[in-house]
Design an enzyme around this catalytic site. Structure first.
Site, mmCIF file in Angstrom:
data_model
loop_
_atom_site.group_PDB
_atom_site.id
_atom_site.type_symbol
_atom_site.label_atom_id
_atom_site.label_comp_id
_atom_site.label_asym_id
_atom_site.label_seq_id
_atom_site.Cartn_x
_atom_site.Cartn_y
_atom_site.Cartn_z
ATOM 1 N N TRP A 1 -99.911 -36.109 16.611
ATOM 2 C CA TRP A 1 -100.778 -35.592 17.686
ATOM 3 C C TRP A 1 -102.192 -35.375 17.172
ATOM 4 C CZ3 TRP A 1 -98.713 -31.890 21.956
ATOM 5 C CH2 TRP A 1 -97.709 -32.556 22.698
ATOM 6 N N ASP B 1 -99.463 -26.102 10.809
ATOM 7 C CA ASP B 1 -98.003 -26.175 10.780
ATOM 8 C C ASP B 1 -97.466 -25.395 9.593
ATOM 9 O OD1 ASP B 1 -95.930 -28.341 12.303
ATOM 10 O OD2 ASP B 1 -95.163 -27.380 10.501
ATOM 11 N N ASP C 1 -96.863 -28.583 20.041
ATOM 12 C CA ASP C 1 -95.609 -29.323 19.929
ATOM 13 C C ASP C 1 -94.659 -28.544 19.026
ATOM 14 O OD1 ASP C 1 -94.217 -31.550 20.855
ATOM 15 O OD2 ASP C 1 -94.585 -32.694 19.031
ATOM 16 N N LYS D 1 -95.015 -27.648 24.608
ATOM 17 C CA LYS D 1 -93.657 -28.166 24.714
ATOM 18 C C LYS D 1 -92.669 -27.013 24.843
ATOM 19 C CE LYS D 1 -91.411 -29.712 21.032
ATOM 20 N NZ LYS D 1 -91.076 -30.664 19.942
#
Length: 241
Positions: free
Chosen positions: A89, A110, A152, A192
Site C-alpha cells: 500500500w 507497522d 490495513d 479494513k
C-alpha cells in the site's frame, strides 16, 4: 473496554464512545493448513500479477482499485499507511502521490519490519496505537495535516472469528480517533475490518466525522473472506480535541 474521545466541531463538542466486547470473549485454538495456503497462492492471479509488476504483495490491487473508483490519493497528498508491512500500500501511495510537478509524503507504520521503500518514510517495529508512535508521526509531518489515512491493520488471529472481528474494529476506532486530530478538512480514511456485529458501531462513528461513508469490497479481496473496507470521505470536523 471503552474508547472515548471528544472532537470540537463548529457548533458543539462531539463525544465518541466505542465499547468493546473482547473482554467477554474467550481464546480459541488456531490452526491453518500450510498446504492449502501454498496452493491458494500458486493459483491466485493477483499474486502472479503483483510479482510481475513489482508490488510487494497482492493487496496492492485492493488500494489501486479503490483509488481508481474514489480518487483518494492525488499528486502532493500526505498519506499515512497504518499496518504497512510488507509495504504494497505504501508503494501504491508513493506512486499515486507523486507527479512531475508535485511530490507527496507517505509514512508507513507497522509492528513488523518493513524493507525500505523509495519515497516512503517507514516506522518499522512501531505500534500505531501508542501515543509515542503517534507523536512521531506528528513530528514527521511538522505541522502539516494528512490528506489520507489508510489502515490495513489486522490483529493476530486468535481462531475465534468474533474476537478477531472485535479486535480489528478496535484498531479502526483507534485510527478514527487519531484522524480526528491529524486529518485535514476534506480528507479521507480507509479502514479494513472483518464484517460482523460491530461494523455498524464503527460506521456510526464515521458518519459523525465524514460527509460520506461507504462499505467497499474490491475485486482483489478473496471471495471467501469476510474482509471489507470502510471508507470515510470528506472529513468535516475541526481537528481540535
Amino acid at each position: 473496554m471503552a474508547i472515548t474521545w471528544s472532537v470540537t466541531t463548529q457548533f458543539r463538542t462531539l463525544t465518541v464512545r466505542y465499547f468493546s466486547r473482547s473482554s467477554a470473549l474467550g481464546k480459541a485454538s488456531k490452526g491453518q493448513s500450510s498446504n492449502w495456503w501454498i496452493n491458494r497462492q500458486l493459483n491466485d492471479p493477483y499474486v502472479k500479477q503483483a510479482q510481475e509488476e513489482g508490488w510487494r504483495c497482492r493487496s496492492a490491487f485492493k488500494l489501486i482499485e479503490i483509488n481508481k473508483r474514489f480518487e483518494l490519493i492525488k499528486p502532493g497528498s500526505v498519506v499515512i499507511d497504518c499496518g504497512a508491512s510488507p509495504g504494497s500500500w505504501s508503494q501504491v501511495a508513493a506512486k499515486l502521490s507523486k507527479s512531475d510537478t508535485r511530490e507527496g509524503t507517505v509514512i508507513g507504520i507497522d509492528l513488523q519490519q518493513i524493507v525500505p521503500i523509495e519515497g516512503v518514510v517507514t516506522l518499522a517495529g512501531h505500534d500505531f496505537t501508542t501515543s509515542t508512535t503517534q507523536q512521531r508521526i506528528i513530528n514527521i509531518l511538522n505541522d502539516r495535516l494528512a490528506d489520507v489515512i489508510l489502515s490495513d491493520m489486522a490483529p493476530s488471529a486468535s481462531g475465534t472469528a468474533a474476537l478477531d472481528h472485535d479486535r480489528i474494529c478496535q484498531l479502526s476506532v483507534a485510527v478514527l480517533k487519531f484522524s480526528s486530530a491529524i486529518l485535514t478538512k476534506g480528507g479521507h480514511v480507509l479502514c479494513k475490518i472483518w464484517d460482523g456485529a460491530e461494523r455498524d458501531k464503527v460506521t456510526s462513528i464515521m458518519k459523525r466525522m465524514f460527509r460520506s461513508v461507504k462499505i467497499v469490497k474490491p475485486d482483489a479481496c478473496r471471495s471467501e473472506s469476510a474482509e471489507i473496507y470502510l471508507l470515510g470521505m470528506d472529513f468535516f470536523l475541526d481537528r481540535h480535541t
